[in-house]
Design a protein around this motif. Structure first.
Motif, PDB file in Angstrom:
ATOM      1  N   ALA A 132      32.174   9.652   0.002  1.00  0.00           N
ATOM      2  CA  ALA A 132      33.376   9.660  -0.827  1.00  0.00           C
ATOM      3  C   ALA A 132      33.693   8.281  -1.384  1.00  0.00           C
ATOM      4  N   HIS A 217      38.259   5.899   3.867  1.00  0.00           N
ATOM      5  CA  HIS A 217      36.930   6.475   3.677  1.00  0.00           C
ATOM      6  C   HIS A 217      35.826   5.648   4.340  1.00  0.00           C
ATOM      7  N   THR A 282      35.671  14.812  -2.743  1.00  0.00           N
ATOM      8  CA  THR A 282      37.061  14.687  -3.167  1.00  0.00           C
ATOM      9  C   THR A 282      37.206  15.307  -4.548  1.00  0.00           C
TER      10      THR A 282
END
Length: 304
Positions: A132, A217, A282
């Motif tokens: 991500a 993340h 995402t």
């Protein structure tokens, strides 16, 4: 380049001996600087290695590079100064070159007649395997761009160094050239983090806020997928969790030197055990791919 975790900050200031002073891949896959790359891409899968696992691993490494290259390209004409546009553009080209070789290898070993272009431009979102951190938008926040680049490049450098001995010739070759390039990426990002963190009250505030934005993340970088576990046992991959101490060592040197603090934020956890390595992304990857893939999808099969 060998990194001493006990003296990681000093290593950031060391010069890197690049084979090409432009430190960018050429426009042809044979110009990537990896010797005999065409022969390596079609080399046999190492004994005892599942071709599907190897293809997935090459996609993981390649997609990380491809997607971040696209994000960095968004800074062209938007960077705060011309020199930084050139720097970000060349970093993006380095990553794009790595992605091209890795995607070409993935396409060959999976045996589905998909070349690097098909894998880059015609895969749906769920088939991408990037983390991500690579896909997060910067929203034209330069501090966020350099915060992400510091985290990503510190992690990728630690991984590539451990892949120098991979049994797969393409993975090892990409690692061999990539450690020189990514060492520069890390150095460049660290210098900006220091400059902004130690700058004005406003630049310090924005640099700290940028770290807070991307830090959730970080944990994903060190989660080990089942594919990686199998390939670690086969001598092809490395366990990303093994790189955490080295990455933390670098950050523990850079952040205090920049008068910044390590964010205390809740990690972005996997959903049902799935995250980027399993194709769960995402909401930001879809719009990024729409831009990345638009020309190829509008004119399939076109050449120029």
């Amino acid at each position: 380049m060998t990194v001493d975790p006990a003296d990681a900050y000093r290593s950031l200031a060391e010069s890197v001996d690049h084979d090409d002073p432009r430190w960018a891949f050429g426009t042809d896959i044979t110009g990537t600087g990896i010797e005999d790359v065409a022969a390596e891409i079609v080399a046999p899968v190492p004994d005892g290695v599942d071709p599907g696992d190897l293809a997935q691993y090459c996609l993981m490494l390649g997609d990380d590079a491809l997607i971040l290259a696209q994000r960095l390209a968004e800074w062209i004409t938007n960077a705060p100064e011309l020199e930084e546009e050139v720097a970000f553009g060349n970093i993006a080209l380095d990553l794009l070159g790595q992605a091209r070789v890795l995607l070409a290898r993935a396409g060959h070993v999976e045996g589905a007649e998909r070349d690097e272009d098909v894998l880059a431009y015609f895969r749906p979102e769920a088939e991408f395997r990037n983390v991500a951190l690579a896909e997060l938008p910067d929203d034209l926040d330069f501090a966020r761009a350099v915060a992400r680049l510091l985290l990503f490049s510190t992690w990728r450098l630690a991984v590539l160094q451990r892949l120098l001995g991979s049994r797969d010739p393409v993975v090892a070759a990409v690692a061999g050239k990539g450690v020189k390039e990514v060492a520069y990426h890390r150095n460049h990002a660290a210098r900006w983090v220091l400059r902004l963190g130690e700058g004005t009250a406003e630049s310090h505030r924005r640099m700290q806020a940028a770290l807070e934005a991307v830090w959730p993340h970080v944990d994903e970088l060190f989660r080990t997928s089942e594919v990686e576990r199998r390939l670690v046992a086969a001598g092809v991959a490395v366990d990303p969790a093994a790189a955490r101490d080295e990455v933390d060592g670098v950050l523990d040197q850079v952040l205090p030197a920049a008068t910044l603090t390590r964010p205390q934020v809740r990690p972005a956890g996997p959903n049902g055990g799935r995250a980027g390595r399993q194709g769960l992304h995402t909401e930001h990857l879809g719009p990024l791919l729409a831009v990345l893939q638009s020309l190829a999808r509008e004119h399939p099969g076109a050449t120029w």
